[in-house]
Design a protein around this motif. Structure first.
Motif, PDB file in Angstrom:
ATOM      1  N   GLN A  85       0.863  -0.950   0.048  1.00  0.00           N
ATOM      2  CA  GLN A  85      -0.007  -0.230   0.166  1.00  0.00           C
ATOM      3  C   GLN A  85       0.852   1.547  -0.129  1.00  0.00           C
ATOM      4  OE1 GLN A  85      -3.016  -0.162   3.068  1.00  0.00           O
ATOM      5  NE2 GLN A  85      -2.784  -2.759   2.696  1.00  0.00           N
ATOM      6  N   ALA A  86       1.701   0.867   0.978  1.00  0.00           N
ATOM      7  CA  ALA A  86       2.889   2.134   0.984  1.00  0.00           C
ATOM      8  C   ALA A  86       3.553   2.925  -0.623  1.00  0.00           C
ATOM      9  CB  ALA A  86       4.122   2.375   1.960  1.00  0.00           C
ATOM     10  N   ILE A  87       3.916   1.595  -1.407  1.00  0.00           N
ATOM     11  CA  ILE A  87       4.254   1.357  -2.420  1.00  0.00           C
ATOM     12  C   ILE A  87       3.587   2.141  -3.660  1.00  0.00           C
ATOM     13  CG2 ILE A  87       5.865  -0.029  -4.718  1.00  0.00           C
ATOM     14  CD1 ILE A  87       6.585  -1.461  -1.848  1.00  0.00           C
ATOM     15  N   PHE A  88       2.524   1.470  -3.759  1.00  0.00           N
ATOM     16  CA  PHE A  88       1.581   1.716  -4.734  1.00  0.00           C
ATOM     17  C   PHE A  88       0.699   3.772  -4.661  1.00  0.00           C
ATOM     18  CE2 PHE A  88       1.958  -2.136  -5.584  1.00  0.00           C
ATOM     19  CZ  PHE A  88       2.362  -2.228  -7.712  1.00  0.00           C
ATOM     20  N   GLY A  89       0.328   3.310  -3.258  1.00  0.00           N
ATOM     21  CA  GLY A  89      -0.055   4.523  -2.938  1.00  0.00           C
ATOM     22  C   GLY A  89       0.387   5.824  -2.557  1.00  0.00           C
ATOM     23  N   ILE A  90       1.770   5.645  -2.359  1.00  0.00           N
ATOM     24  CA  ILE A  90       2.509   7.314  -1.506  1.00  0.00           C
ATOM     25  C   ILE A  90       3.982   7.471  -2.650  1.00  0.00           C
ATOM     26  CG2 ILE A  90       3.899   7.929  -0.186  1.00  0.00           C
ATOM     27  CD1 ILE A  90       1.017   7.214   2.191  1.00  0.00           C
ATOM     28  N   PHE A  91       4.497   5.605  -2.832  1.00  0.00           N
ATOM     29  CA  PHE A  91       5.356   6.258  -3.273  1.00  0.00           C
ATOM     30  C   PHE A  91       5.441   6.791  -4.389  1.00  0.00           C
ATOM     31  CE2 PHE A  91       9.670   4.315  -4.919  1.00  0.00           C
ATOM     32  CZ  PHE A  91      10.549   4.995  -4.302  1.00  0.00           C
TER      33      PHE A  91
ATOM     34  N   LEU B 117       1.597   3.974   9.943  1.00  0.00           N
ATOM     35  CA  LEU B 117       1.944   2.763   9.303  1.00  0.00           C
ATOM     36  C   LEU B 117       2.570   2.624   7.997  1.00  0.00           C
ATOM     37  CD1 LEU B 117       0.240  -0.016  11.354  1.00  0.00           C
ATOM     38  CD2 LEU B 117       3.301   0.786  12.048  1.00  0.00           C
ATOM     39  N   VAL B 118       1.372   3.160   6.831  1.00  0.00           N
ATOM     40  CA  VAL B 118       2.180   3.216   5.670  1.00  0.00           C
ATOM     41  C   VAL B 118       2.581   3.899   5.591  1.00  0.00           C
ATOM     42  CG1 VAL B 118       1.084   3.896   3.696  1.00  0.00           C
ATOM     43  CG2 VAL B 118      -0.351   1.769   4.986  1.00  0.00           C
ATOM     44  N   SER B 119       2.026   5.915   6.134  1.00  0.00           N
ATOM     45  CA  SER B 119       2.812   6.710   5.960  1.00  0.00           C
ATOM     46  C   SER B 119       4.898   6.805   6.085  1.00  0.00           C
ATOM     47  CB  SER B 119       2.777   7.811   6.801  1.00  0.00           C
ATOM     48  OG  SER B 119       1.285   8.522   5.821  1.00  0.00           O
ATOM     49  N   ALA B 120       5.023   5.905   7.320  1.00  0.00           N
ATOM     50  CA  ALA B 120       5.486   5.691   8.158  1.00  0.00           C
ATOM     51  C   ALA B 120       6.884   4.345   7.115  1.00  0.00           C
ATOM     52  CB  ALA B 120       5.750   5.383   9.421  1.00  0.00           C
TER      53      ALA B 120
ATOM     54  N   VAL C  26     -12.030  -9.249   7.672  1.00  0.00           N
ATOM     55  CA  VAL C  26     -13.349  -9.261   8.188  1.00  0.00           C
ATOM     56  C   VAL C  26     -12.918 -10.941   7.682  1.00  0.00           C
ATOM     57  CG1 VAL C  26     -15.257  -9.525   7.198  1.00  0.00           C
ATOM     58  CG2 VAL C  26     -14.097  -7.278   7.348  1.00  0.00           C
ATOM     59  N   SER C  27     -12.282 -11.498   6.607  1.00  0.00           N
ATOM     60  CA  SER C  27     -12.412 -13.272   6.434  1.00  0.00           C
ATOM     61  C   SER C  27     -12.229 -13.675   7.477  1.00  0.00           C
ATOM     62  CB  SER C  27     -12.022 -13.668   4.887  1.00  0.00           C
ATOM     63  OG  SER C  27     -10.800 -13.228   5.028  1.00  0.00           O
ATOM     64  N   VAL C  28     -11.747 -13.648   8.119  1.00  0.00           N
ATOM     65  CA  VAL C  28     -10.158 -14.409   9.369  1.00  0.00           C
ATOM     66  C   VAL C  28     -10.917 -13.677  10.576  1.00  0.00           C
ATOM     67  CG1 VAL C  28      -8.016 -14.951   7.644  1.00  0.00           C
ATOM     68  CG2 VAL C  28      -8.074 -13.283   9.070  1.00  0.00           C
ATOM     69  N   GLN C  29     -11.431 -12.736  10.606  1.00  0.00           N
ATOM     70  CA  GLN C  29     -12.189 -12.772  12.176  1.00  0.00           C
ATOM     71  C   GLN C  29     -11.469 -11.701  12.641  1.00  0.00           C
ATOM     72  OE1 GLN C  29     -14.294 -15.587  13.620  1.00  0.00           O
ATOM     73  NE2 GLN C  29     -16.711 -15.162  12.222  1.00  0.00           N
ATOM     74  N   LYS C  30     -10.972 -11.001  12.198  1.00  0.00           N
ATOM     75  CA  LYS C  30      -9.943 -10.431  13.196  1.00  0.00           C
ATOM     76  C   LYS C  30     -10.010  -8.726  13.056  1.00  0.00           C
ATOM     77  CE  LYS C  30      -5.332 -10.177  12.272  1.00  0.00           C
ATOM     78  NZ  LYS C  30      -3.798 -10.052  11.279  1.00  0.00           N
ATOM     79  N   LYS C  31      -9.287  -8.647  14.670  1.00  0.00           N
ATOM     80  CA  LYS C  31     -10.382  -6.865  14.649  1.00  0.00           C
ATOM     81  C   LYS C  31      -8.866  -6.368  13.243  1.00  0.00           C
ATOM     82  CE  LYS C  31      -9.236  -3.832  18.272  1.00  0.00           C
ATOM     83  NZ  LYS C  31      -9.005  -3.229  19.487  1.00  0.00           N
ATOM     84  N   ALA C  32     -10.469  -5.327  12.847  1.00  0.00           N
ATOM     85  CA  ALA C  32      -9.906  -4.446  12.139  1.00  0.00           C
ATOM     86  C   ALA C  32      -8.560  -3.415  12.592  1.00  0.00           C
ATOM     87  CB  ALA C  32     -10.387  -3.912  11.671  1.00  0.00           C
ATOM     88  N   ILE C  33      -7.407  -2.641  11.600  1.00  0.00           N
ATOM     89  CA  ILE C  33      -6.801  -1.888  12.020  1.00  0.00           C
ATOM     90  C   ILE C  33      -7.391  -0.182  12.294  1.00  0.00           C
ATOM     91  CG2 ILE C  33      -4.434  -0.418  11.410  1.00  0.00           C
ATOM     92  CD1 ILE C  33      -3.409  -3.040  10.386  1.00  0.00           C
ATOM     93  N   HIS C  34      -7.465   0.048  13.034  1.00  0.00           N
ATOM     94  CA  HIS C  34      -7.715   1.383  13.050  1.00  0.00           C
ATOM     95  C   HIS C  34      -6.939   2.413  12.045  1.00  0.00           C
ATOM     96  CE1 HIS C  34      -9.307   5.752  14.579  1.00  0.00           C
ATOM     97  NE2 HIS C  34      -9.827   5.082  15.549  1.00  0.00           N
ATOM     98  N   PRO C  35      -8.107   3.343  11.277  1.00  0.00           N
ATOM     99  CA  PRO C  35      -7.876   3.753  10.211  1.00  0.00           C
ATOM    100  C   PRO C  35      -6.610   5.022  10.549  1.00  0.00           C
ATOM    101  CG  PRO C  35      -9.828   3.679  10.183  1.00  0.00           C
ATOM    102  CD  PRO C  35      -9.505   3.261  11.750  1.00  0.00           C
ATOM    103  N   LEU C  36      -6.603   6.002  11.306  1.00  0.00           N
ATOM    104  CA  LEU C  36      -5.221   6.238  12.141  1.00  0.00           C
ATOM    105  C   LEU C  36      -3.733   5.721  12.577  1.00  0.00           C
ATOM    106  CD1 LEU C  36      -6.441   8.175  14.989  1.00  0.00           C
ATOM    107  CD2 LEU C  36      -4.588   9.492  12.777  1.00  0.00           C
ATOM    108  N   VAL C  37      -3.746   4.230  12.638  1.00  0.00           N
ATOM    109  CA  VAL C  37      -3.308   3.546  12.664  1.00  0.00           C
ATOM    110  C   VAL C  37      -2.435   3.061  11.557  1.00  0.00           C
ATOM    111  CG1 VAL C  37      -1.845   0.931  13.499  1.00  0.00           C
ATOM    112  CG2 VAL C  37      -3.597   3.033  14.869  1.00  0.00           C
ATOM    113  N   GLN C  38      -3.502   2.584  10.254  1.00  0.00           N
ATOM    114  CA  GLN C  38      -2.722   2.346   9.373  1.00  0.00           C
ATOM    115  C   GLN C  38      -2.243   3.421   8.212  1.00  0.00           C
ATOM    116  OE1 GLN C  38      -6.478  -0.512   7.511  1.00  0.00           O
ATOM    117  NE2 GLN C  38      -5.479  -0.896   6.107  1.00  0.00           N
ATOM    118  N   THR C  39      -3.299   4.821   8.489  1.00  0.00           N
ATOM    119  CA  THR C  39      -2.333   6.074   8.504  1.00  0.00           C
ATOM    120  C   THR C  39      -0.877   5.935   8.416  1.00  0.00           C
ATOM    121  OG1 THR C  39      -4.868   6.643   7.727  1.00  0.00           O
ATOM    122  CG2 THR C  39      -2.798   8.243   7.629  1.00  0.00           C
TER     123      THR C  39
END
Length: 322
Positions: free
Chosen positions: A74-80, A197-200, A182-195
């Motif tokens: 996501q970081a490579i394609f969405g930002i870099f 991590l991808v930004s870092a 959703v498919s593996v019923q994991k707790k979703a990463i909060h949008p702030l955290v995901q942003t």
């Protein structure tokens, strides 16, 4: 209200993303491509990391290697790659053309959604996508006889189209990541955290090429306007836009995201007129109306989220098995 929450988030995400062309224009040529990306990401992280708090460490402890790999993509394609192609392209084309050419994103995303995610679609959704793409063509002026892409700016235009393709690839990877969670019923990463991590990750990727652009000297030569542009690029185009994006893509399918991505060229066109004083004709304004109409059709023709997610989960599982 919950029904429209995802679409409202996507609206704000792509509206803020549409300001990226103007922000980039104000510093393009004065700073190196990767210097612009690095400094803007630095400003974004200054806001995101304190805002995440304990959620960041909790998410890192729960993430698997596959999750990290997905965020890297996501970081490579969405930002870099997106910023590299866009910023280099703007050295050879106008801000109006660059903004409009990002309108290829809806078409790319729709194609990827059909081919890779097997996402279900309705007649209204297809009409909405067609309206969005038609609006982009009108904004560019391609539906008028005798108009075409400027050969003088062909190289820059192709780079911007590569940026649009990178953005679409990021859209699909983000949706796949959300559906897998959703498919593996994991707790979703909060949008702030995901942003954050991808930004870092993107910041780390941009640092090495930045060192070859004499960043210290060139940054010392720019004025207040350029610094404000970098600050806007970091806080709004990166931080807030990505937070809205991740919040929206968890609630909406890739087709819906494809339609709302039409806001990027529309906002870019408006700001080119208001801020840069560029001129547009009636066909560009009609194209903007078509873009908005397409998004409304997409919203009214949305297939229930549960049905869409089940279909995407099935498609992703089939791909993993293969």
């Amino acid at each position: 209200m919950k029904r429209w929450a995802g679409q409202v988030c996507l609206f704000f995400a792509f509206s803020l993303a549409g300001t990226s062309v103007i922000s980039a224009r104000l510093v393009s040529g004065k700073l190196g491509t990767f210097t612009i990306a690095s400094v803007s990401l630095f400003f974004a992280l200054l806001f995101l990391l304190p805002a995440c708090g304990k959620k960041l460490m909790e998410s890192l402890c729960e993430m698997s290697a596959k999750d990290v790999f997905s965020l890297v993509l996501q970081a490579i394609f969405g930002i870099f790659l997106f910023r590299m192609f866009l910023l280099y392209g703007m050295l050879f084309t106008s801000s109006m053309e660059a903004g409009i050419l990002t309108g290829a994103t809806p078409a790319f995303t729709a194609l990827f959604a059909m081919a890779l995610l097997k996402e279900p679609f309705s007649g209204k959704k297809l009409a909405g996508i067609a309206g969005t793409v038609g609006g982009i063509l009108m904004i560019q002026g391609l539906l008028n006889a005798g108009n075409s892409f400027s050969l003088l700016h062909l190289g820059g235009n192709m780079l911007v189209l590569c940026a649009a393709a990178s953005e679409s690839t990021f859209n699909i990877f983000s949706r796949v990541f959300a559906v897998k969670t959703v498919s593996v019923q994991k707790k979703a990463i909060h949008p702030l955290v995901q942003t954050a991590l991808v930004s870092a990750i993107a910041f780390i990727l941009c640092l090495i090429p930045t060192l070859f652009e004499a960043p210290v000297r060139r940054l010392s030569e720019i004025g207040l306007g350029e610094w404000l542009s970098l600050l806007w690029y970091g806080l709004f185009v990166t931080a807030l836009a990505f937070v809205f994006w991740y919040a929206g893509i968890k609630r909406c399918g890739a087709f819906t995201a494809a339609a709302f991505s039409g806001m990027m060229p529309f906002v870019s066109m408006l700001l080119s007129v208001i801020i840069l004083g560029e001129q547009v004709g009636w066909q560009q304004w009609m194209g903007g109306v078509l873009v908005i109409s397409g998004m409304i059709l997409i919203g009214n023709g949305s297939i229930p989220a549960k049905v869409s997610k089940l279909q995407e989960v099935k498609s992703i599982k089939e791909q993993v098995v293969k």
